[in-house]
Design an enzyme around this catalytic site. Structure first.
Site: not given
Length: 555
Positions: A269, A271, A294, A356, A358-359
């Site tokens: 992430n 990147a 995910n 995580c 974005d939450g």
């Protein structure tokens, strides 16, 4: 086999021999018939809310927004694939009839162009009774984040501790559009520092405290990932905030940062501008990676499960086929992550921060399940409502995108049964602790269905800000008007308020079971008809079966 002849438009001039079909489907307030037809004792009725099929032996009653896809198979067979895992098969006399109904259904199940097109708005707007309006207005006045937030803060004892404060930095949602207006933070952290932290956290979802263990004083917080990126950025105010959370708990141990992702996914992430906390920058913290999948992996797993459940069962290979879907291992990992939080807070007196990427997906799953295990209040009907509204609605789970009923929500890559997966875990807990929950399995089954049905406005939009802007509470009914504490149909007769305070479930896959009431045909528990429970509804004949009792036709 369900067969039907040529359909007629309800607002047209049907043949005399079809006149009797107009009374085949008792209608809710605001519900209108768009097409109706029948043959051989079976009647198809398509309304602006549902597809109602009455056969000689059964009734199929499915809200159109519960249908994910419609496709013709074998020329004369129409497959309706539902978002809750059910598959409905309809056989027609000709390919032309099948194509006609395919066009009608595809037009009905598409995401709305305007939110006001969903049936929840019509249901309330067509209510003419003054008494019904007063009941609805009373529910609107007693709800809301601020009232719920204040009650929860007092119940958990935050108001007696000067180490915590309520920040109004998000007033009018100026800081974070997917957070509530009031958040709880350490008293030693200023609003200016919170502003700086927001610039460092994904979607400005800053660490906010959502639970306090009344015995240990340890708290649970939630947030989005830090925006470390490949450059390895750090933020002094973010580091100070996390240290302040641990200090406010008077914790002797390090703050546990639970990252729901795998370490590889968290690093990847970077990147895209995200990442994870660097231990050397957060010396008072320990980072733990849970390796949870995910939304794309969960969606594929659910599609495999749905495909399996729609097939004729093969007793020899059933267990191996179920294992190959990976659905139960995903549930197992979610339960394990939640149990780790419970042990940290309850046994080790250790504060926990969960995030995580974005939450708003894996984070509410872990936090809400942890609170359910820790606190008996959330296992009551009233408490469960508070839990869902706080962790899922107030903190911005994207129901419109994940369920596919938002405006022009055509992107299937955004869809994922995140909330359904969490409810499945709640069901697993019900099985293991049958006396610990005030609500029963039919309560959860109904909640699954109405996550998608759009009969209620509770799960519309992606955030509380959007729901306020669209005046959802004023213009639609709440699902809690059906799933209310006073409804005996949803009360668990085995419930004991004196059961275990903290639950410690067995999380291994072999101890989990497929939720047959939701995923398998003709296996739903007996539940009351929605139309007989929802306020502002027209009377419904007693033989009507609930939405949960779908009749599957395997041809």
């Amino acid at each position: 086999m369900v067969e039907e002849d040529e359909s007629v438009k309800a607002n047209g001039s049907p043949d005399l021999h079809l006149q009797h079909l107009q009374v085949s489907c008792p209608l809710l307030n605001g519900e209108r018939v768009e097409y109706e037809g029948g043959a051989g004792g079976s009647v198809f009725t398509l309304t602006n809310y549902r597809l109602h099929i009455r056969t000689q032996d059964d009734i199929i009653n499915v809200p159109v927004q519960l249908v994910e896809s419609v496709e013709c198979r074998d020329v004369t067979q129409l497959h309706l694939t539902c978002k809750d895992c059910k598959v409905i098969r309809c056989h027609f006399l000709s390919a032309e009839q099948c194509q006609d109904w395919s066009r009608r259904m595809n037009a009905s199940v598409r995401p709305p162009v305007r939110l006001e097109e969903v049936f929840a708005f019509a249901l309330l707007s067509c209510s003419t009774s003054t008494e019904e309006r007063e009941v609805h207005d009373g529910m609107c006045r007693t709800g809301g984040h601020q009232h719920r937030f204040k009650s929860e803060m007092e119940r958990m004892g935050f108001h007696t501790h000067s180490d915590w404060r309520i920040s109004n930095i998000n007033h009018n949602y100026r800081l974070c559009s997917s957070y509530p207006q009031q958040i709880l933070v350490p008293a030693s952290v200023t609003d200016q520092q919170l502003e700086n932290v927001a610039a460092f956290r994904s979607w400005k979802r800053i660490p906010a405290v959502v639970y306090r263990h009344q015995s240990s004083g340890a708290v649970i917080g939630r947030c989005g990932q830090p925006e470390v990126s490949w450059w390895g950025w750090r933020n002094a105010d973010d580091e100070h905030l996390l240290q302040s959370i641990a200090k406010a708990c008077a914790a002797d141990q390090k703050l546990l940062i639970m990252d729901a992702r795998s370490y590889a996914a968290a690093v990847a992430n970077r990147a895209k501008g995200g990442g994870c906390e660097c231990p050397e920058y957060y010396p008072g913290c320990e980072v733990m990676f849970m390796g949870m999948a995910n939304i794309h992996s969960i969606r594929r797993s659910f599609q495999c499960l749905r495909s399996l459940c729609a097939q004729v069962p093969d007793p020899v290979n059933w267990l191996s086929a179920l294992e190959s879907t990976k659905w139960l291992p995903h549930l197992s990992l979610l339960l394990k992550a939640s149990l780790l939080v419970v042990n940290a807070v309850d046994r080790d007196h250790r504060p926990v921060l969960v995030h995580c990427s974005d939450g708003w997906d894996r984070t509410p799953q872990i936090v809400a399940l942890s609170k359910l295990l820790l606190d008996p209040f959330y296992r009551t009907i009233k408490g469960f409502q508070v839990l869902v509204e706080t962790e899922w609605l107030d903190y911005g789970h994207k129901f419109a995108g994940r369920c596919g009923h938002g405006e022009n929500a055509d992107d299937v890559n955004e869809r994922c049964p995140v909330f359904l997966q969490w409810l499945d875990c709640v069901h697993q807990l019900q099985r293991q602790f049958p006396c610990s929950f005030e609500f029963n399995e039919p309560f959860l089954v109904k909640l699954v269905q109405h996550t998608y049905s759009c009969l209620f406005g509770t799960f519309l939009c992606n955030s509380v800000k959007e729901r306020e802007e669209r005046q959802i509470h004023q213009n639609t009914c709440s699902v809690w008007s059906l799933l209310r504490a006073g409804n005996p149909a949803f009360h668990n007769i085995l419930y004991s308020p004196r059961s275990e305070t903290v639950l410690h479930p067995v999380c291994h896959v072999r101890n989990l079971m497929l939720w047959s009431a939701v995923y398998l045909p003709n296996s739903a528990p007996s539940t009351p008809s929605d139309e007989s429970c929802v306020p502002h509804s027209a009377p419904v004949s007693p033989e009507d079966t609930p939405v949960s009792s779908f009749s599957m036709n395997d041809g």
